[in-house]
Each structure stands twice: as structure tokens, then as C-alpha cells.
Scaffold this active site. Sequence first.
Site: not given
Length: 298
Positions: A190, A203
Site C-alpha cells: 500500500s 496496518y
Amino acid sequence: MADQYTMQDPTKQFTKAGPEFKQQQPEPGLQTKMTPVPDCGEESYRGTGRLQGRKAIVTGADSGIGRAAAIAYAREGADVVLAYLPEEEDDAREVVKLIEAEGRKAVAVPGDLKDEQYCIELVETAVRELGGIDILANVAGKQQYVEDIADLTTEQFDHTFKTNVYGLFWVCKAAIPHMKPGSSIVNTSSIQAYSPSEILLDYATTKSAINTFSKALAQQVAPKGIRVNVVAPGPIWTPLQIVGGQPADVLPEFGEQTPLGRPGQPVEMASAYVYLASQESSYVSGETLNANGGMPTP
Ligand code: NAD
Ligand code: MG
């Protein structure tokens, strides 16, 4: 009908967010219940035989980016084993139908990637039902925002790492002994790995772990003729974002911060997963392909 080969202005190719993007569902969410429904290429992805006869595992294949990869793999000629959570059966059924409509085999294997035994069974099922594994796309992931470290529980920290990092490790470990030279692993990182949000401590940390794991593994399995690469998406309109991945209040502006000025749709990630899975990327390994609306990365 336009497809991924039709030239057009990428700033206008898909809608900007707006008030209708504000919505919430409990984890893990169903994309069929989202407004607008994410575009995973159901109508628009056109295959040209780039993965003819390949055998693929896709995790998180029911919705979002994993669904877009699964549809694209089938349209490019691959059979697909789909991993997803049992609560996502309705989304997964649609993907199974789309794959079968291409004349390809779809094998649904619901379960929890936090469980090592399930990860092993997923791989065993793929070997048994498809006759091997040529492509492993690890797309599943968990994202829950927490504003203050004081409220980030050990349980959540553990579940995010178990899903995003351990699950990936367990599936790779089980799959590699079955992968022949020419096989490919595609992991999912990401923009959060480089440009972490203050509310995504756990995360964002898993995503940089995935980048590093992939660069190390790529070197380890290169002599076996197996390549390992990563796709690092930016803000993409998927269930992950509306089940607690972001505060609901920011969803009307979702994706506006990117140079292209809008959120991405899952179908826009599909070609990256196809390229890295196919022989077209034969000299590419340990690489991260950023598909994030133009945000600079290191
Ligand atoms: P999504 O909700 O459609 O997909 C995530 C999937 O992960 C779920 O469908 C579910 O099947 C799976 N999953 C979650 N926990 C699981 C568990 N314990 N066991 C088995 N499966 C589990 O959302 P998405 O955005 O398409 O996410 C796919 C990947 O893309 C994730 O790795 C996510 O981190 C990454 N990503 C998404 C964005 C974005 O903006 N949407 C940006 C960067 C990276
Ligand atoms: Mg889902």
C-alpha cells in the site's frame, strides 16, 4: 464498451468521491451493498490470453482488488482458487459465476487466514483441484483505523498482523514447494508503507513488512525460477474503506489528495496483477509496482 485498452483521460475515467460515498458496514463488508458498487472489471476488463492455462490462487478474491485480479486472471485464461471469509459468500458467488462464464474453473475455499491450518488446506485444495499452482496473488488484508495508540488493543494489533503478514507467510510457505519455474507470487502492499496515516499504526506497519518480506523472498526463490513482486495501491474504492478502514466522515473526499484527483477503482489494479503474474515480467522480481493515482513514492 470501453475497456482497459481504450485511450481516455485518467482524471475523468472514474467518478470523484462525493456525499454518497459516506457509508458504513460491519467488517468484512459486502461490496454488492456499497453505493456506488466498486468496478472490478465485471463489464470492462478484456482478456487477451496472457495467462492461458495457468493455475492461480487469489486471496481476498470475493471483493475489491482481489476480485478484480480473479476476474482478470480468468479472462486471461487461468483457473482460479478463491480465498475469502465465510461471511463474504454472497460476493464470492458472483465471482465464481463470472469465472465460470469464461469457461474457466473456479474453486471457492472460504476460511480465515489467521489460521495456519486453513492456509495449508487452501494450498492443498489448489494442488488437488487445479493440479498445481503457477500464480499466488496474496490480496487479502485487514485495515481498521484507531486515532490514539492508547485505544489500539493488543487483539487488533495481533489480528492485523495475523491477517496481513502471518497469513501471507503461511500461504507462501505452503505454496512454494508446489511452484514450478515460471511461477509467480504477487503480494499486496500500500501507499501506507511509505506514507503512513497517523491513524493506521498497525496496518501501515504490516504493509512495510510485506514490502520487505517480498524483497527478501524474491532473492531466496529466484534460483528456483519463481518471481516475487508487489502491487502497492493508493486509495481504491473497496469494502475495506467502509468497514472501519477510514473514518466515515472523510469518505466524501476519498482519493481527492492524489494528483489524479479521484479514488481508483479495483479494475485499475487488475493489469498490474496480470503483468506481474505473466511471463511478460520475466526479468522483474523483488519489485513494487505503485498504482496510486500519481503519489510520489521512494
Ligand atoms: P476488500 O475488503 O475488498 O478485500 C479485503 C479482503 O481480505 C476481504 O474481501 C476478505 O476476503 C479478506 N480478508 C480479510 N481478513 C481475512 C481473514 N482473516 N481471512 C481471510 N480473508 C480475509 O478490500 P481491498 O481494498 O480490495 O483490499 C485488498 C488488499 O488491498 C488488501 O491487502 C489491502 O490492504 C490492499 N490495499 C487496499 C487499498 C484501498 O484503498 N482499498 C489501498 C492499498 C492497499
Ligand atoms: Mg470482501
